[in-house]
Design a protein around this motif. Sequence first.
Motif, PDB file in Angstrom:
ATOM      1  N   ARG A 183      43.088  34.511  33.240  1.00 22.06           N
ATOM      2  CA  ARG A 183      42.764  35.711  32.477  1.00 22.06           C
ATOM      3  C   ARG A 183      42.858  36.916  33.388  1.00 22.06           C
ATOM      4  NH1 ARG A 183      36.684  33.677  31.305  1.00 22.06           N
ATOM      5  NH2 ARG A 183      35.935  33.544  33.451  1.00 22.06           N
ATOM      6  N   CYS A 184      43.192  38.051  32.799  1.00 30.82           N
ATOM      7  CA  CYS A 184      43.316  39.283  33.574  1.00 30.82           C
ATOM      8  C   CYS A 184      41.951  39.716  34.094  1.00 30.82           C
ATOM      9  CB  CYS A 184      43.924  40.397  32.717  1.00 30.82           C
ATOM     10  SG  CYS A 184      45.658  40.105  32.272  1.00 30.82           S
ATOM     11  N   ASN A 185      41.935  40.259  35.310  1.00 33.52           N
ATOM     12  CA  ASN A 185      40.699  40.790  35.868  1.00 33.52           C
ATOM     13  C   ASN A 185      40.259  42.024  35.090  1.00 33.52           C
ATOM     14  OD1 ASN A 185      40.804  38.792  37.826  1.00 33.52           O
ATOM     15  ND2 ASN A 185      41.864  40.097  39.306  1.00 33.52           N
ATOM     16  N   ASN A 186      38.988  42.384  35.225  1.00 31.70           N
ATOM     17  CA  ASN A 186      38.452  43.554  34.541  1.00 31.70           C
ATOM     18  C   ASN A 186      39.276  44.798  34.873  1.00 31.70           C
ATOM     19  OD1 ASN A 186      36.411  42.104  33.343  1.00 31.70           O
ATOM     20  ND2 ASN A 186      34.917  42.557  34.956  1.00 31.70           N
ATOM     21  N   GLY A 187      39.623  45.564  33.850  1.00 33.99           N
ATOM     22  CA  GLY A 187      40.396  46.772  34.045  1.00 33.99           C
ATOM     23  C   GLY A 187      41.892  46.558  34.009  1.00 33.99           C
ATOM     24  N   TYR A 188      42.331  45.305  33.853  1.00 30.64           N
ATOM     25  CA  TYR A 188      43.754  44.994  33.800  1.00 30.64           C
ATOM     26  C   TYR A 188      44.094  44.379  32.449  1.00 30.64           C
ATOM     27  CZ  TYR A 188      43.885  45.635  38.878  1.00 30.64           C
ATOM     28  OH  TYR A 188      43.803  46.155  40.139  1.00 30.64           O
ATOM     29  N   ALA A 189      45.367  44.434  32.083  1.00 29.64           N
ATOM     30  CA  ALA A 189      45.824  43.850  30.824  1.00 29.64           C
ATOM     31  C   ALA A 189      47.212  43.287  31.016  1.00 29.64           C
ATOM     32  CB  ALA A 189      45.824  44.902  29.713  1.00 29.64           C
ATOM     33  N   GLY A 190      47.605  42.396  30.124  1.00 24.04           N
ATOM     34  CA  GLY A 190      48.942  41.822  30.198  1.00 24.04           C
ATOM     35  C   GLY A 190      48.902  40.313  30.089  1.00 24.04           C
ATOM     36  N   ASN A 191      49.992  39.690  30.462  1.00 24.57           N
ATOM     37  CA  ASN A 191      50.098  38.232  30.437  1.00 24.57           C
ATOM     38  C   ASN A 191      49.844  37.708  31.846  1.00 24.57           C
ATOM     39  OD1 ASN A 191      50.947  35.505  30.363  1.00 24.57           O
ATOM     40  ND2 ASN A 191      52.354  35.938  28.682  1.00 24.57           N
TER      41      ASN A 191
END
Length: 313
Positions: A277-285
Amino acid sequence: MLLHFILSLYTLPFTMALGTLQDSNTSAIAKPNCPTHCGNVTVPYPFGIGKDTGCSLDDSFYVTCNTSDGTPKLFLGSTDEIQIYSISDTEFRMHNGFADRCYNRNGTISEDYDWSIELSAFTFSVKNKFTVLGCDDYSFIRGRNGEEFSSACMGVCSKAQDVADNGQCPGVGCCQTSIPKGLNYYNITLNSFQNHTDVWSFNRCGFAFLGEEGTFVFQGTNDLSLEGGVWDRIDATVPIVVDWVIAREHTQNCSESSACKENSSCYEVDSGGYRCRCNNGYAGNPYLDPGCQGHIKYHFHCKYFTTLLQIFK
């Protein structure tokens, strides 16, 4: 004017940072040159369309887009046994199947169908409920989740007036029970106490199925008498929820993970395997290079704003 100018110097970088976040949220769904959809179903990596195309993480995640009847349908693997309706970060929803047994007025069996299904790399979610419909029926669900599992549910009633049509399954005409975590195979069989001879006038068949909790709404005697089109309704509106993970069959954990990309983290799943899963503050695959994007590096602190106001009072 001076205050407005200084405030603009503080807020401009913050506005630019927000703009960077919004732009970077548009991330890849699939690997380059790999299809991202089958009809209206999005296919995010680690799933990928086609065997040996390099579009999926491994063979457990490859899916087939079948267009033979003119309407694209997505299936797990190369067979048409498991049709997928949607895929999320942790689950996919698949087409349902059910066991049924129907009787003639004299109690002889007119139709008898058991149901079983097996997943090689994934497990059936505890979001599913085992449901039995009928007034003279009991059903067994048997399976494996590392060890043998067996459970039963019973639907009973003696007359149509006893059956409520409030959507609930209290055991009168409709029974529901839970399944254990980690189940990757199950088989459903149906039986009857008196072959429906006492209830045949309003209930000729019994049904049993696994499906997502809350999607099946019991319509009382309309379902028991088949007048409500219960077969078609289960088929159309009651999916099975499947939990997917990385490397469950190899019992790998986060210390051995290799699928999680930059700015993402690994977490282990109780039934085996792991996800990213993406870290806090990040988005994407989190499974695709270059990893998750869009961290806000600029922090606009309220204390700076408060200090400025005090200076220029």
